[in-house]
Design an enzyme around this catalytic site. Structure first.
Site, PDB file in Angstrom:
ATOM      1  NE  ARG A 196       6.803   0.714   4.652  1.00 28.38           N
ATOM      2  CZ  ARG A 196       5.855   0.212   4.984  1.00 28.38           C
ATOM      3  NH1 ARG A 196       5.559  -1.323   4.579  1.00 28.38           N
ATOM      4  NH2 ARG A 196       4.388   0.544   4.913  1.00 28.38           N
ATOM      5  CE  LYS A 207      27.279  -2.490  -4.735  1.00 29.64           C
ATOM      6  NZ  LYS A 207      26.785  -0.815  -5.873  1.00 29.64           N
ATOM      7  CG  HIS A 217       3.459   3.625   8.496  1.00 26.46           C
ATOM      8  ND1 HIS A 217       3.783   4.895   7.059  1.00 26.46           N
ATOM      9  CD2 HIS A 217       2.663   2.113   7.889  1.00 26.46           C
ATOM     10  CE1 HIS A 217       3.410   4.363   6.135  1.00 26.46           C
ATOM     11  NE2 HIS A 217       2.330   2.712   6.826  1.00 26.46           N
ATOM     12  NE  ARG A 236      -1.422  -2.429   2.186  1.00 25.47           N
ATOM     13  CZ  ARG A 236      -1.601  -3.944   2.318  1.00 25.47           C
ATOM     14  NH1 ARG A 236      -2.707  -3.996   1.089  1.00 25.47           N
ATOM     15  NH2 ARG A 236      -0.880  -4.812   2.827  1.00 25.47           N
ATOM     16  CB  THR A 237       3.311   2.630   2.231  1.00 25.22           C
ATOM     17  OG1 THR A 237       2.250   1.980   3.769  1.00 25.22           O
ATOM     18  CG2 THR A 237       3.910   4.090   2.571  1.00 25.22           C
TER      19      THR A 237
END
Ligand code: CP
Length: 305
Positions: free
Chosen positions: A104, A83, A132, A53-54
């Protein structure tokens, strides 16, 4: 320059402006008359944790507003983080490509490090069990749309409250409105941390902690169910022990008010019986759809538009 790092950063006036802007976005989407104000902008969506969704609603929001999108999903492996590049270096480089960064990450608080070096607006799309904020706004928008008010509501949060960044994001926003009472419903193992509870007491929030859904259901105007977050447990056996303790079943619905709503940030696994989906009070798919309008509003907000 505006970042959105936490729901705690907003005052009521800003909250109201964002809700009003989201409502305008919804109207424009429904009427098919969106002004492509972000036509010359590039939005970077960099996701170090899985998302349906986000990420995709932020990308859709950007595209609807006329922006272009660059994105990395599974960014732990698919970017140079793999890396050993630091979040600061990655952020500096992304700022030379994009106009807004949506990130995120599984590490709580890491966006604060990114914000220190970012020269472009940064939106926290979820950092571990911390925050969030765009979810908090879409949840607030959903409650307002469904109940036509944001005050004098009994709001219950059920399930894994210990790891719920969505609770930590909705609560600071809805606390701006008067007369709401909160019910925190969880097994002991998944209850809110004591320092969080003490802070709520100090700031005068009205709440009760309960151990059973049955006790809370008849009182609630909003039941906000949460997923037991397997990815936040240190070992599988601890997760297995608690994963099925709180399940909302079709039978439970008889005890709920007729105008109550059931919310869930999604994805849901087995904490809501599938049959509940057919009940008109199940608002979680409408909630996910609202994410589009709210994220359009938030992109405009961080760009000062
Ligand atoms: N609610 C939410 O954040 O969903 P995703 O993990 O699919 O983005």
């Amino acid at each position: 320059m505006k970042n959105i790092l936490s729901a705690n950063q907003f005052n009521k006036e800003e909250i109201e402006k964002i809700l009003a802007s989201a409502s305008k976005m919804e109207d424009a989407v429904n009427r098919g008359v969106i002004n492509e104000v972000l036509k010359n902008k590039i939005i970077a969506c960099i996701f170090f944790e899985p998302s349906t969704r986000t990420r995709l609603s932020f990308e859709t929001a950007a595209l609807k507003l006329g922006a272009k999108v660059i994105s990395a999903e599974n960014a732990m492996e698919n970017t140079s983080t793999y890396k050993g590049e630091t979040i600061e270096d990655t952020t500096k480089v992304l700022c030379s490509y994009a106009d807004v960064l949506v990130i995120r990450h599984p590490e709580a608080g890491i966006l604060d490090k990114a914000a220190k070096v970012s020269t472009k607006p940064l939106i926290n799309a979820g950092d571990g069990a911390n925050q969030h904020p765009s979810q908090g706004f879409l949840d607030l928008y959903t409650i307002k749309k469904e109940h036509n008010r944001l005050n004098n509501l009994n709001i219950g949060f059920g399930g894994d409250l210990l790891n719920s960044r969505t609770l930590r994001s909705l609560l600071p926003l809805i606390r701006a409105y008067e007369g709401n009472k909160f019910y925190f419903i969880s097994p002991k193992e998944l209850e809110l941390p004591r320092d969080f509870i003490e802070e709520l007491k100090r700031s005068g929030v009205i709440f009760e902690e309960l151990r059973s859904l049955e006790e809370a259901l008849p009182k609630l105007d909003v039941l906000y169910m949460t997923r037991v977050q397997k990815e936040r447990f240190l070992d599988v056996s601890s997760y297995e022990k608690v994963k099925d303790l709180f399940i909302l079943k079709k039978d439970h619905l008889k005890a709920m008010k007729l105008d109550a709503i059931i919310m869930h940030p999604l994805p849901k696994i087995n904490e809501i019986e599938k049959e509940v989906d057919d009940d008109p009070r199940a608002a979680y798919f409408r909630q996910a759809q609202n994410g589009l309008y709210v994220r359009m509003a938030l992109l405009l907000h961080v760009l000062g538009l």
